[in-house]
Design an enzyme around this catalytic site. Sequence first.
Site, PDB file in Angstrom:
ATOM      1  N   HIS A 148      23.166 -33.922 -20.835  1.00 13.53           N
ATOM      2  CA  HIS A 148      24.061 -33.039 -20.074  1.00 13.53           C
ATOM      3  C   HIS A 148      24.153 -33.439 -18.594  1.00 13.53           C
ATOM      4  O   HIS A 148      23.175 -33.917 -18.010  1.00 13.53           O
ATOM      5  CB  HIS A 148      23.584 -31.588 -20.191  1.00 13.53           C
ATOM      6  CG  HIS A 148      23.910 -30.975 -21.516  1.00 13.53           C
ATOM      7  ND1 HIS A 148      23.611 -29.677 -21.853  1.00 13.53           N
ATOM      8  CD2 HIS A 148      24.534 -31.492 -22.608  1.00 13.53           C
ATOM      9  CE1 HIS A 148      24.041 -29.425 -23.069  1.00 13.53           C
ATOM     10  NE2 HIS A 148      24.587 -30.514 -23.559  1.00 13.53           N
TER      11      HIS A 148
ATOM     12  N   LYS B 118      11.888 -24.454 -16.708  1.00  9.70           N
ATOM     13  CA  LYS B 118      10.887 -25.303 -16.056  1.00  9.70           C
ATOM     14  C   LYS B 118       9.536 -25.422 -16.775  1.00  9.70           C
ATOM     15  O   LYS B 118       8.766 -26.358 -16.520  1.00  9.70           O
ATOM     16  CB  LYS B 118      10.620 -24.781 -14.632  1.00  9.70           C
ATOM     17  CG  LYS B 118      11.790 -24.970 -13.689  1.00  9.70           C
ATOM     18  CD  LYS B 118      12.015 -26.447 -13.410  1.00  9.70           C
ATOM     19  CE  LYS B 118      13.285 -26.729 -12.679  1.00  9.70           C
ATOM     20  NZ  LYS B 118      13.880 -28.018 -13.015  1.00  9.70           N
TER      21      LYS B 118
ATOM     22  N   TYR C 282      16.878 -29.049 -10.400  1.00 14.77           N
ATOM     23  CA  TYR C 282      17.223 -28.821 -11.808  1.00 14.77           C
ATOM     24  C   TYR C 282      16.863 -30.030 -12.683  1.00 14.77           C
ATOM     25  O   TYR C 282      16.317 -29.886 -13.769  1.00 14.77           O
ATOM     26  CB  TYR C 282      18.718 -28.476 -11.937  1.00 14.77           C
ATOM     27  CG  TYR C 282      19.106 -28.069 -13.333  1.00 14.77           C
ATOM     28  CD1 TYR C 282      18.701 -26.836 -13.856  1.00 14.77           C
ATOM     29  CD2 TYR C 282      19.849 -28.910 -14.158  1.00 14.77           C
ATOM     30  CE1 TYR C 282      19.024 -26.461 -15.150  1.00 14.77           C
ATOM     31  CE2 TYR C 282      20.183 -28.541 -15.456  1.00 14.77           C
ATOM     32  CZ  TYR C 282      19.774 -27.319 -15.944  1.00 14.77           C
ATOM     33  OH  TYR C 282      20.085 -26.955 -17.225  1.00 14.77           O
TER      34      TYR C 282
HETATM   35  P1  RFL Z   1       1.834 -23.800 -25.219  1.00 10.82           P
HETATM   36  O1  RFL Z   1       3.079 -24.458 -25.696  1.00 10.82           O
HETATM   37  O2  RFL Z   1       1.789 -22.308 -25.286  1.00 10.82           O
HETATM   38  O3  RFL Z   1       0.631 -24.426 -26.034  1.00 10.82           O
HETATM   39  C1  RFL Z   1      -0.647 -23.863 -26.005  1.00 10.82           C
HETATM   40  C2  RFL Z   1      -1.330 -24.150 -27.327  1.00 10.82           C
HETATM   41  O4  RFL Z   1      -2.668 -23.638 -27.303  1.00 10.82           O
HETATM   42  C3  RFL Z   1      -2.934 -22.982 -28.535  1.00 10.82           C
HETATM   43  N1  RFL Z   1      -4.034 -22.035 -28.319  1.00 10.82           N
HETATM   44  C4  RFL Z   1      -5.308 -22.306 -28.621  1.00 10.82           C
HETATM   45  N2  RFL Z   1      -5.890 -23.386 -29.159  1.00 10.82           N
HETATM   46  C5  RFL Z   1      -7.234 -23.352 -29.349  1.00 10.82           C
HETATM   47  N3  RFL Z   1      -8.003 -22.289 -29.020  1.00 10.82           N
HETATM   48  C6  RFL Z   1      -7.463 -21.168 -28.483  1.00 10.82           C
HETATM   49  N4  RFL Z   1      -8.226 -20.141 -28.171  1.00 10.82           N
HETATM   50  C7  RFL Z   1      -6.058 -21.156 -28.252  1.00 10.82           C
HETATM   51  N5  RFL Z   1      -5.204 -20.247 -27.742  1.00 10.82           N
HETATM   52  C8  RFL Z   1      -3.980 -20.797 -27.777  1.00 10.82           C
HETATM   53  C9  RFL Z   1      -1.598 -22.370 -28.914  1.00 10.82           C
HETATM   54  O5  RFL Z   1      -1.516 -22.086 -30.302  1.00 10.82           O
HETATM   55  C10 RFL Z   1      -0.629 -23.453 -28.484  1.00 10.82           C
HETATM   56  O6  RFL Z   1      -0.380 -24.393 -29.509  1.00 10.82           O
HETATM   57  O7  RFL Z   1       1.508 -24.186 -23.711  1.00 10.82           O
HETATM   58  P2  RFL Z   1       1.782 -25.557 -22.889  1.00 10.82           P
HETATM   59  O8  RFL Z   1       1.355 -26.756 -23.671  1.00 10.82           O
HETATM   60  O9  RFL Z   1       1.241 -25.302 -21.546  1.00 10.82           O
HETATM   61  O10 RFL Z   1       3.388 -25.642 -22.809  1.00 10.82           O
HETATM   62  C11 RFL Z   1       4.125 -24.707 -22.056  1.00 10.82           C
HETATM   63  C12 RFL Z   1       5.479 -24.461 -22.713  1.00 10.82           C
HETATM   64  O11 RFL Z   1       5.291 -24.126 -24.082  1.00 10.82           O
HETATM   65  C13 RFL Z   1       6.266 -23.342 -22.007  1.00 10.82           C
HETATM   66  O12 RFL Z   1       6.099 -23.419 -20.614  1.00 10.82           O
HETATM   67  C14 RFL Z   1       7.769 -23.417 -22.321  1.00 10.82           C
HETATM   68  O13 RFL Z   1       8.034 -23.083 -23.669  1.00 10.82           O
HETATM   69  C15 RFL Z   1       8.569 -22.485 -21.400  1.00 10.82           C
HETATM   70  N6  RFL Z   1      10.012 -22.461 -21.705  1.00 10.82           N
HETATM   71  C16 RFL Z   1      10.840 -23.472 -21.301  1.00 10.82           C
HETATM   72  N7  RFL Z   1      10.342 -24.545 -20.656  1.00 10.82           N
HETATM   73  C17 RFL Z   1      11.169 -25.581 -20.325  1.00 10.82           C
HETATM   74  O14 RFL Z   1      10.695 -26.525 -19.683  1.00 10.82           O
HETATM   75  N8  RFL Z   1      12.491 -25.628 -20.669  1.00 10.82           N
HETATM   76  C18 RFL Z   1      13.067 -24.574 -21.337  1.00 10.82           C
HETATM   77  O15 RFL Z   1      14.253 -24.642 -21.693  1.00 10.82           O
HETATM   78  C19 RFL Z   1      12.248 -23.434 -21.626  1.00 10.82           C
HETATM   79  N9  RFL Z   1      12.772 -22.367 -22.263  1.00 10.82           N
HETATM   80  C20 RFL Z   1      10.545 -21.372 -22.396  1.00 10.82           C
HETATM   81  C21 RFL Z   1      11.955 -21.355 -22.643  1.00 10.82           C
HETATM   82  C22 RFL Z   1       9.749 -20.332 -22.862  1.00 10.82           C
HETATM   83  C23 RFL Z   1      10.335 -19.285 -23.518  1.00 10.82           C
HETATM   84  N10 RFL Z   1       9.485 -18.259 -23.987  1.00 10.82           N
HETATM   85  C24 RFL Z   1       9.245 -18.108 -25.371  1.00 10.82           C
HETATM   86  C25 RFL Z   1       8.604 -17.649 -23.057  1.00 10.82           C
HETATM   87  C26 RFL Z   1      12.550 -20.294 -23.307  1.00 10.82           C
HETATM   88  C27 RFL Z   1      11.737 -19.232 -23.702  1.00 10.82           C
HETATM   89  C28 RFL Z   1      12.416 -18.053 -24.361  1.00 10.82           C
END
Ligand code: RFL
Length: 395
Positions: A72, A296, A383
């Site tokens: 994009h 982000k 961005y």
């Molecule tokens: P994650 O992806 O939550 O992974 C953490 C992992 O740890 C596991 N876990 C454990 N494992 C062992 N022992 C325990 N006690 C544990 N407790 C938890 C979990 O099962 C999981 O597998 O964190 P990480 O790696 O820091 O990644 C962060 C991202 O996932 C998050 O920031 C993004 O999804 C945020 N986000 C977006 N980010 C973007 O960069 N671009 C986007 O377009 C974007 N859109 C979004 C989003 C988050 C959203 N939600 C659901 C809040 C859109 C939404 C709606």
Amino acid sequence: MRCQVAIIGAGPAGLSLAHMLHLQGIDSIVIEHRSRDYVEQRVRAGILEQVSVDLLTDIGLGDRLHANAMVHDGFYIRFDRQTHHLNLHARSGRHSYVYGQSEVVHDLIEARIATGRPLVFSAEDVAVSGIDTDRPTVTYSVDQQTFEVNADFVAGCDGSQGVCRTLAPAGAVTRYAHSYPMAWLGILARTAPVTAEGMYCAHPDGLSLHSMRGPNITRQYLQVPADTDLREWSDERIWKELLRRSESDDHPALETGEIFDRSLAHLRSEVIQPMQYGSLFLLGDAAHIVPPTGAKGLNLALSDACVLSHALGGFYRSGRTDFLERYSTTALPRVWQAQAFSTKLTAALHQLSDNPFDYELRRAQLQRWVTSEAEQDAMSEVYFGLPFPTPWNFH
Ligand code: RFL
Ligand code: PHB
């Protein structure tokens, strides 16, 4: 078991760190408490910054990404029934990439498995001790059998609900937090996108966001109150509200169709500072949460992993401890820039009060973004991704 780095959590932060460590010959174990299927199917982020794509390409994870991502130039903003395209590519030569987080995670898992290094799913009772020593321990069990890992360092990559963020003693870290009285109701639908790139609609009654995962799959969001009960939102009600908030005079109405996934995400901001205590380092959502406006979170997880892998590379290659000591002060400025960006976008695009004065302020900001070249230059810088604080490898 003994290893150099014990990584808790197989999300983007943990898996990308494991991969960047492996490429530098540093040994790690990744311990995840969910199953592989669960982790790969969790619907979340979708937009990768140019800098994240450059990193993933550099570390050998670009093949599927470049074959499948939608590239994009910017995004659309709609308000007062008019649609505006912000062509940020024209101002910077960079892009953003639509590539689902589940795809990123899948690629990272495949890469990890190909190395033959340990990646444990469905681990129960994950516990970390000894982080105030130089020999921390992680215990976990699988199928009733308990395992113990003795490591040099622990990387807390277990997200916003994990255990690692709670381990530093009170007083050792400061927790900065802000919560919003709202959430995003997110859906995946089998419909064609109404615009070629994502579109934020800043309706006086609240945001609707129209993103996509492919030519026939849309990812759309509605701003809803924080106490929303998903069961009260039928498909019909969701489409009615998406259609109402996205009405315009210059484009056809949204296409409606089958909704095959729905979820609620509360909006909040949080930063834990410093992102390190003793031999524990926090990365990604375990260290900071940004509101999803601006996309982000996943990108920050990758940049933290890049900074820590660089610091650990320096330590294991030449015994340097200064990069490790500066992990937090190196990573945090980029985190706060993302907080500032997401907060500003959130304020302009959502209904945060019902005082009409506030909608006029939002409109004034939106008008700046769609008419000012200086504003678009600034927007494109952040961005598409501010530069990572360090290169991924140690030079
Ligand atoms: P994650 O992806 O939550 O992974 C953490 C992992 O740890 C596991 N876990 C454990 N494992 C062992 N022992 C325990 N006690 C544990 N407790 C938890 C979990 O099962 C999981 O597998 O964190 P990480 O790696 O820091 O990644 C962060 C991202 O996932 C998050 O920031 C993004 O999804 C945020 N986000 C977006 N980010 C973007 O960069 N671009 C986007 O377009 C974007 N859109 C979004 C989003 C988050 C959203 N939600 C659901 C809040 C859109 C939404 C709606
Ligand atoms: C997404 O496609 O999931 C998405 C797009 C833009 C955002 C957040 C999420 O600001």
